[in-house]
Design an enzyme around this catalytic site. Structure first.
Site, short mmCIF file in Angstrom:
data_model
loop_
_atom_site.label_atom_id
_atom_site.label_comp_id
_atom_site.label_asym_id
_atom_site.label_seq_id
_atom_site.Cartn_x
_atom_site.Cartn_y
_atom_site.Cartn_z
CD GLU A 166 9.66 1.60 10.89
OE1 GLU A 166 9.56 2.58 10.12
OE2 GLU A 166 9.50 0.43 10.52
CG LEU A 207 8.35 2.27 4.99
CD1 LEU A 207 8.17 1.11 4.04
CD2 LEU A 207 7.08 3.07 5.10
NE ARG A 236 -5.25 -19.57 3.29
CZ ARG A 236 -4.18 -20.27 3.69
NH1 ARG A 236 -3.90 -21.44 3.16
NH2 ARG A 236 -3.40 -19.79 4.64
CG HIS A 294 1.49 -20.73 1.84
ND1 HIS A 294 0.33 -21.38 2.20
CD2 HIS A 294 1.96 -20.15 2.97
CE1 HIS A 294 0.10 -21.21 3.48
NE2 HIS A 294 1.08 -20.45 3.99
NE ARG A 354 7.08 4.50 0.44
CZ ARG A 354 6.87 5.21 1.55
NH1 ARG A 354 7.84 5.38 2.43
NH2 ARG A 354 5.69 5.74 1.79
CE1 TYR A 403 1.15 -0.13 4.38
CE2 TYR A 403 0.11 2.03 4.25
CZ TYR A 403 0.94 1.13 4.90
OH TYR A 403 1.54 1.49 6.07
CE LYS A 442 3.41 3.23 2.93
NZ LYS A 442 3.36 3.40 4.39
N1 PLP Z 1 7.38 3.77 9.19
C1 PLP Z 1 6.25 3.05 9.11
C2 PLP Z 1 6.19 1.71 9.77
C3 PLP Z 1 5.14 3.56 8.42
O1 PLP Z 1 4.00 2.84 8.34
C4 PLP Z 1 5.23 4.85 7.84
C5 PLP Z 1 4.09 5.43 7.10
O2 PLP Z 1 3.08 4.83 6.90
C6 PLP Z 1 6.42 5.57 7.95
C7 PLP Z 1 7.49 4.98 8.62
C8 PLP Z 1 6.58 6.94 7.36
O3 PLP Z 1 6.66 6.87 5.97
P1 PLP Z 1 6.28 8.12 5.05
O4 PLP Z 1 7.13 9.25 5.52
O5 PLP Z 1 6.63 7.69 3.68
O6 PLP Z 1 4.83 8.37 5.24
#
Ligand code: PLP
Length: 281
Positions: free
Chosen positions: A175, A199, A98, A100, A50, A31, A143
């Protein structure tokens, strides 16, 4: 409310997805979230790039040009042309019995919607964050729509009356549950390196770039939980969070009032200024 689903713009009530969609069965998809502000979609190309990278990483064959082309008609149908809004996009590996292993030839399921969304130019909140174990998988660079670890840790934050959870893996702050985290120590801005444990946020990349432009030294290395008390400032970044000052992190209180650190404030202002130009390309 309108949604884009597999090439068509239809009303949300008419948008139906198979129970055999791999997004539903396995969380097998990617997403992306971006915002349209005063001067267009904020870092649109960075977000779409991305999304494409992530789809390539998991082997879904789909080109984001389809999404790029559909944005204008979707915003128009949603009566959001040139208006502040949030755009959510999701691509899954499609519908298949379904199993894997990846299905052969199942077209990706592509869904997108836009909602009115107001974002003040500087996040007024001084955030309170709890520390939670980072029990997510080892590919947090993807993501993925599977967000169990993120939503469970975020919920713990909500239950404790906090705004966000900062995650700790092997003693290191990785994070936030939906944000990246930065620290400031003796004028240097420190954040976790962009590896498989976080991320690599678009906002994170923007802040690092701003630091370079503003001659603020940066260091991409994980900060140990035990070092939090020695840090001068901390802030979260994210598309909807922008640059948010942290007042309290775990046991440590940076500020017991609305005070915002000097470097955090400079970065908040520089970040806000980016909205005055078109960053979409
Ligand atoms: N880290 C995680 C786990 C996230 O889900 C997000 C945004 O959804 C971010 C960091 C920040 O990413 P961005 O600056 O691209 O929104």
């Amino acid at each position: 409310e309108k949604v884009f689903l597999n090439g068509k713009i239809i009303s949300a009530e008419d948008a139906k997805i198979s129970v055999f969609d791999r997004g539903f069965l396995f969380g097998d998809g990617i997403y992306e979230v971006m915002v349209q502000l005063e001067n267009g979609i904020f870092y649109k190309k960075a977000h779409l790039d991305r999304l494409q990278d992530n789809l390539n990483k998991i082997g879904v064959s789909f080109h984001v040009k389809t999404i790029d082309d559909a944005l204008e008609p979707l915003l128009k149908a949603s009566d959001l042309t040139d208006k502040s809004c949030l755009i959510y996009m999701q691509v899954t590996r499609g519908v298949a019995p379904r199993k894997h292993s990846f299905p052969k030839g199942a077209p990706a399921t592509v869904m997108m919607y836009a909602l009115p969304y107001d974002l003040p130019s500087i996040n007024p909140k001084n955030m309170k964050a709890i520390l939670e174990p980072d029990f997510r998988w080892h590919r947090c660079d993807i993501k993925s729509i599977s967000l169990l670890g993120n939503i469970m840790t975020n919920e713990s934050a909500m239950e404790s009356g906090a705004d966000e959870a900062a995650l700790v893996r092997d003693g290191m702050i990785s994070e936030g549950s939906h944000t990246n985290i930065f620290f400031v120590k003796d004028g240097t801005v420190i954040t976790h390196p962009a590896n498989e444990h976080i991320l690599d946020g678009i906002s994170r990349q923007i802040v690092l770039k701003l630091c370079k432009e503003m001659n603020i030294p940066t260091l991409e290395k994980p900060v140990p939980q035990t070092e939090i008390q020695n840090m001068d400032e901390a802030f979260f970044t994210g598309t909807t969070t922008q640059v948010a000052s942290i007042a309290v992190l775990g046991e440590h209180t940076f500020y017991d009032n609305d005070n915002v650190g000097k470097t955090t404030k400079r970065l908040q202002e520089a970040f806000a200024k980016l909205r005055t130009t078109d960053t979409s390309q």
